[in-house]
Design a protein around this motif. Sequence first.
Motif, mmCIF file in Angstrom:
data_model
loop_
_atom_site.group_PDB
_atom_site.id
_atom_site.type_symbol
_atom_site.label_atom_id
_atom_site.label_comp_id
_atom_site.label_asym_id
_atom_site.label_seq_id
_atom_site.Cartn_x
_atom_site.Cartn_y
_atom_site.Cartn_z
ATOM 1 N N LEU B 6 0.833 -1.213 0.000
ATOM 2 C CA LEU B 6 0.000 0.000 0.000
ATOM 3 C C LEU B 6 0.866 1.260 0.000
ATOM 4 O O LEU B 6 0.563 2.236 -0.681
ATOM 5 C CB LEU B 6 -0.933 0.001 1.220
ATOM 6 C CG LEU B 6 -2.111 -0.954 1.120
ATOM 7 C CD1 LEU B 6 -2.660 -1.286 2.497
ATOM 8 C CD2 LEU B 6 -3.225 -0.358 0.272
ATOM 9 N N ASN B 66 -9.413 12.781 -1.486
ATOM 10 C CA ASN B 66 -10.321 11.767 -0.938
ATOM 11 C C ASN B 66 -9.709 10.363 -0.957
ATOM 12 O O ASN B 66 -10.153 9.480 -0.225
ATOM 13 C CB ASN B 66 -11.641 11.766 -1.705
ATOM 14 C CG ASN B 66 -12.801 11.638 -0.766
ATOM 15 O OD1 ASN B 66 -12.859 12.352 0.223
ATOM 16 N ND2 ASN B 66 -13.683 10.702 -1.045
ATOM 17 N N GLN B 67 -8.689 10.205 -1.819
ATOM 18 C CA GLN B 67 -8.041 8.890 -1.938
ATOM 19 C C GLN B 67 -7.294 8.507 -0.663
ATOM 20 O O GLN B 67 -6.952 7.345 -0.473
ATOM 21 C CB GLN B 67 -7.077 8.917 -3.120
ATOM 22 C CG GLN B 67 -6.888 7.557 -3.763
ATOM 23 C CD GLN B 67 -6.051 7.685 -5.018
ATOM 24 O OE1 GLN B 67 -6.485 8.291 -5.992
ATOM 25 N NE2 GLN B 67 -4.850 7.133 -5.000
ATOM 26 N N TYR B 69 -8.557 8.227 2.093
ATOM 27 C CA TYR B 69 -9.417 7.283 2.819
ATOM 28 C C TYR B 69 -9.168 5.838 2.405
ATOM 29 O O TYR B 69 -9.423 4.915 3.167
ATOM 30 C CB TYR B 69 -10.900 7.657 2.652
ATOM 31 C CG TYR B 69 -11.300 8.754 3.589
ATOM 32 C CD1 TYR B 69 -11.571 8.490 4.920
ATOM 33 C CD2 TYR B 69 -11.346 10.065 3.162
ATOM 34 C CE1 TYR B 69 -11.900 9.496 5.802
ATOM 35 C CE2 TYR B 69 -11.670 11.097 4.033
ATOM 36 C CZ TYR B 69 -11.943 10.802 5.351
ATOM 37 O OH TYR B 69 -12.251 11.807 6.234
ATOM 38 N N PHE B 70 -8.673 5.676 1.201
ATOM 39 C CA PHE B 70 -8.294 4.336 0.733
ATOM 40 C C PHE B 70 -7.242 3.750 1.688
ATOM 41 O O PHE B 70 -7.286 2.565 2.020
ATOM 42 C CB PHE B 70 -7.726 4.463 -0.692
ATOM 43 C CG PHE B 70 -7.369 3.170 -1.354
ATOM 44 C CD1 PHE B 70 -8.347 2.312 -1.806
ATOM 45 C CD2 PHE B 70 -6.037 2.812 -1.544
ATOM 46 C CE1 PHE B 70 -8.021 1.120 -2.437
ATOM 47 C CE2 PHE B 70 -5.705 1.627 -2.177
ATOM 48 C CZ PHE B 70 -6.697 0.784 -2.629
ATOM 49 N N TYR B 71 -6.340 4.609 2.129
ATOM 50 C CA TYR B 71 -5.256 4.169 3.023
ATOM 51 C C TYR B 71 -5.688 4.224 4.495
ATOM 52 O O TYR B 71 -5.293 3.362 5.278
ATOM 53 C CB TYR B 71 -4.019 5.040 2.803
ATOM 54 C CG TYR B 71 -3.576 5.064 1.357
ATOM 55 C CD1 TYR B 71 -2.911 3.975 0.803
ATOM 56 C CD2 TYR B 71 -3.856 6.145 0.528
ATOM 57 C CE1 TYR B 71 -2.524 3.974 -0.527
ATOM 58 C CE2 TYR B 71 -3.475 6.159 -0.801
ATOM 59 C CZ TYR B 71 -2.816 5.069 -1.321
ATOM 60 O OH TYR B 71 -2.451 5.070 -2.641
ATOM 61 N N TYR B 72 -6.499 5.234 4.847
ATOM 62 C CA TYR B 72 -6.972 5.315 6.239
ATOM 63 C C TYR B 72 -7.691 4.023 6.636
ATOM 64 O O TYR B 72 -7.554 3.547 7.758
ATOM 65 C CB TYR B 72 -7.967 6.466 6.418
ATOM 66 C CG TYR B 72 -7.413 7.863 6.243
ATOM 67 C CD1 TYR B 72 -6.059 8.126 6.391
ATOM 68 C CD2 TYR B 72 -8.260 8.935 5.943
ATOM 69 C CE1 TYR B 72 -5.562 9.417 6.237
ATOM 70 C CE2 TYR B 72 -7.773 10.220 5.794
ATOM 71 C CZ TYR B 72 -6.432 10.455 5.931
ATOM 72 O OH TYR B 72 -5.963 11.734 5.774
ATOM 73 N N ASN B 73 -8.466 3.484 5.697
ATOM 74 C CA ASN B 73 -9.208 2.253 6.015
ATOM 75 C C ASN B 73 -8.294 1.050 6.219
ATOM 76 O O ASN B 73 -8.749 -0.008 6.629
ATOM 77 C CB ASN B 73 -10.235 1.963 4.919
ATOM 78 C CG ASN B 73 -11.507 2.764 5.127
ATOM 79 O OD1 ASN B 73 -12.002 2.862 6.234
ATOM 80 N ND2 ASN B 73 -12.022 3.348 4.060
ATOM 81 N N GLN B 74 -7.014 1.235 5.898
ATOM 82 C CA GLN B 74 -6.030 0.180 6.158
ATOM 83 C C GLN B 74 -5.109 0.613 7.300
ATOM 84 O O GLN B 74 -3.968 0.139 7.402
ATOM 85 C CB GLN B 74 -5.213 -0.088 4.888
ATOM 86 C CG GLN B 74 -6.029 -0.671 3.753
ATOM 87 C CD GLN B 74 -6.290 -2.162 3.922
ATOM 88 O OE1 GLN B 74 -5.712 -2.812 4.785
ATOM 89 N NE2 GLN B 74 -7.173 -2.699 3.107
#
Lengths: 213, 110
Positions: B6, B66-67, B69-74
């Motif tokens: 990631l 906003n992308q 959040y793609f990483y925050y969720n991990q």
Amino acid sequence: MPHKLEVDSVRYRIGERQLLTDVYLSCATGEIVSLLGRNGCGKSTLLQIIFGTRHTDDKHICIDGNVYQAPYKVPGQLAYLPQHNFLPQDSKLDKIVNLYLPDPARRAAVKRDERVQPHLIKHAHELSKGEQRYFSLLLLLQLDVKFLLLDEPFSGIEPLYVSQIQELLLAHLPSKGFIITDHQYQSVLEISHRIILLADGICRPITHREELE
Amino acid sequence: MHQLKLLLHYHKSLLRFNLPFSLLASLTGCMFPQQVFTGMINGFSLSLLTGGFILALYLFEQRHSNQYYFYYNQSLSKIYLIAASYGMNALLVLLLFTLKLYLYAAQTGS
């Protein structure tokens, strides 16, 4: 094992406006809590505060008795579906699934979905808003987290997908709890166990749907 | 390993902005005809760690904020992503400087 999320004493101010005033909210595994309210009443802000990406000094977020300042930084606690699309637009769906889900069984669960399968070789930006929303939700549901915070999961979704998403959420209820906000009240209310109205900065439980009118 | 993948994905997204700018900056090395190659490495490295990196962060924030959040969720925070990406750039610069030392030694040796 059932889990419990408790959010208490949340206060948030934007400039002179006190957006959230001493908010209390709770959710348990197997529960869908719908958070309703007018535009700009602070629903998304509250979800971001719970997730930990929006800062406020006044908050108490507790999962299974443990207090967290930013729960998203601790693996296995929360996931958040933001209002706007968060997928890397220049990556193919197949690559996104492989990157996001290390577990082959979970990858397979996403890839064999009949609505996702035909699009696996497409880039995220090639999908419609509804397809992107559905795919994002499918990905988050496969994450090993206790609670999912969904900010307008039904927004821009064609009616055919609405019932599909409702079924997906219900299928994951044994292992997760959900807090959902959406303007499509009907879609949310159909599957909600509890309704909370956010108005004037406080959360008020709604016991009869007539109270919403 | 999963988090590293990631991180690399985020790093690649930043490099898309940083690399063209830093390659352009490396052309300043041509101003020193005696040491064109090492001058280019200096210009490229400096940009990769300073102006190019800041520009990449700015453009990513403007176009794909906003992308995150793609990483925050991990469970990857923005600060962690930025620091790790900077670390990867620093590693690349270290390799380039090793190459530069090797070239310098070869030049003085001959």
